[in-house]
Design an enzyme around this catalytic site. Structure first.
Site, PDB file in Angstrom:
ATOM      1  N   LYS A 173      -1.435  15.243  -9.473  1.00 40.21           N
ATOM      2  CA  LYS A 173      -0.565  15.059 -10.641  1.00 40.21           C
ATOM      3  C   LYS A 173       0.351  16.258 -10.853  1.00 40.21           C
ATOM      4  CE  LYS A 173      -2.237  10.992 -11.648  1.00 40.21           C
ATOM      5  NZ  LYS A 173      -1.431   9.770 -11.513  1.00 40.21           N
ATOM      6  N   TYR A 211      -7.434  14.973  -8.189  1.00 41.08           N
ATOM      7  CA  TYR A 211      -6.643  14.255  -9.182  1.00 41.08           C
ATOM      8  C   TYR A 211      -5.632  15.194  -9.833  1.00 41.08           C
ATOM      9  CZ  TYR A 211      -5.594  11.273 -13.211  1.00 41.08           C
ATOM     10  OH  TYR A 211      -4.952  10.513 -14.166  1.00 41.08           O
ATOM     11  N   ALA A 237      -4.589  18.121  -8.786  1.00 41.22           N
ATOM     12  CA  ALA A 237      -3.645  18.632  -7.793  1.00 41.22           C
ATOM     13  C   ALA A 237      -2.546  17.621  -7.506  1.00 41.22           C
ATOM     14  CB  ALA A 237      -4.383  18.998  -6.511  1.00 41.22           C
ATOM     15  N   ASP A 240       0.878  -1.161   0.000  1.00 40.78           N
ATOM     16  CA  ASP A 240       0.000   0.000   0.000  1.00 40.78           C
ATOM     17  C   ASP A 240       0.918   1.213   0.000  1.00 40.78           C
ATOM     18  OD1 ASP A 240      -1.626   2.178   0.613  1.00 40.78           O
ATOM     19  OD2 ASP A 240      -2.831   1.106   2.080  1.00 40.78           O
TER      20      ASP A 240
END
Length: 270
Positions: A157, A153, A155, A62
């Site tokens: 990337k 998403y 932010a 994880d």
């Protein structure tokens, strides 16, 4: 680098989509592949399609957990003695307007996408410096130009790109290659599993997945970029045009992006 033969490559998020396709591509080119994901059973079922047993290692990981990431790197080195390439691919998406969003959704996106990349890179970096290897961040066009209803998403990337660009400069004279790899829309299950405003899975994709670049083609492009030790790759004509427009005509791109997302099935703008 002419070939990936015998290179030790770690791929996170290797149980599906671009991660699985990349693991298979690397295995087909003779690499020794370390597959990481949260489901060990799924990885072990998929491993025979990646490489022979002596050339593939499955590790439950994880990426939001520092200890899991440390253990992943240690397991790779214990089995194969080195690390040549780390592909930070594990990631999740979302689809909801920020005004409606439970903030835990953004925390989850950042934990998996951004902190997962930071965690794995931190523990792999000493070994990558020894081999003058490569660290990869699989981002998205949304890491160059924001997508509405994907605040967390985009932010995450953007953050990955900034992090890896900085690592590249820090190790400019150390022989480390840092690749920011930005696919466009790619056929995968990422949109089905995308989180909604309350954190539940979307369950279906708003796009025609059959019309998108395949994960296998994306993996081939990634392999070629690694062999050429590229620092940045942006896939698809739409992706490259979006990045260019963001630089030259950002206000125009805002309007075009709004119109594009508004036409999606079940668009949050409607």
């Amino acid at each position: 680098m002419d070939s990936l033969q015998d290179k030790v490559i770690i791929v996170t998020g290797a149980s599906s989509g671009i991660g699985l396709a990349s693991a298979r591509q690397f295995g087909s080119e003779g690499a020794r592949v370390v597959m990481a994901a949260r489901s060990l059973d799924k990885l072990e079922a998929l491993a025979p399609s990646v490489a022979p047993p002596d050339r593939v290692l499955c590790v439950k990981c994880d990426v939001t957990l520092e200890n899991d990431c440390r253990a992943l790197i240690e397991a790779a080195v214990a089995r194969f003695g080195r690390i040549d390439i780390l592909v930070n691919n594990a990631g999740i998406s979302m689809r909801a307007m920020f005004k409606d969003l439970d903030l835990q959704v953004i925390h989850r996106l950042m934990d998996v996408n951004f902190w997962g990349t930071v965690n794995c890179t931190k523990f792999a970096l000493p070994y990558l410096l020894e081999t003058k290897g490569s660290v990869v961040g699989v981002i998205s066009i949304a890491g160059y130009s924001a997508l509405p209803a994907r605040t967390g998403y985009s932010a995450s990337k953007y953050a990955i790109r900034g992090f890896l660009d900085t690592i590249r400069i820090e190790h400019l004279k150390d022989g480390l290659n840092v690749l920011v790899f930005a696919p466009g829309y790619t056929a995968s299950n990422v949109r089905n599993a995308a989180l909604t405003a309350d954190g539940s899975a979307q369950g279906e994709t708003p796009l025609d997945e059959g019309s998108l670049m395949s994960a296998e083609e994306c993996a081939k492009r990634l392999s070629r970029a690694l062999r050429r030790r590229r620092s940045q790759v942006t896939l698809t004509l739409l992706g490259r045009a979006t990045v260019l427009l963001h630089r030259l005509c950002p206000r125009l791109l805002d309007r075009l992006t709004y119109s594009y997302i508004a036409r999606e099935a079940g668009s949050p703008f409607k």
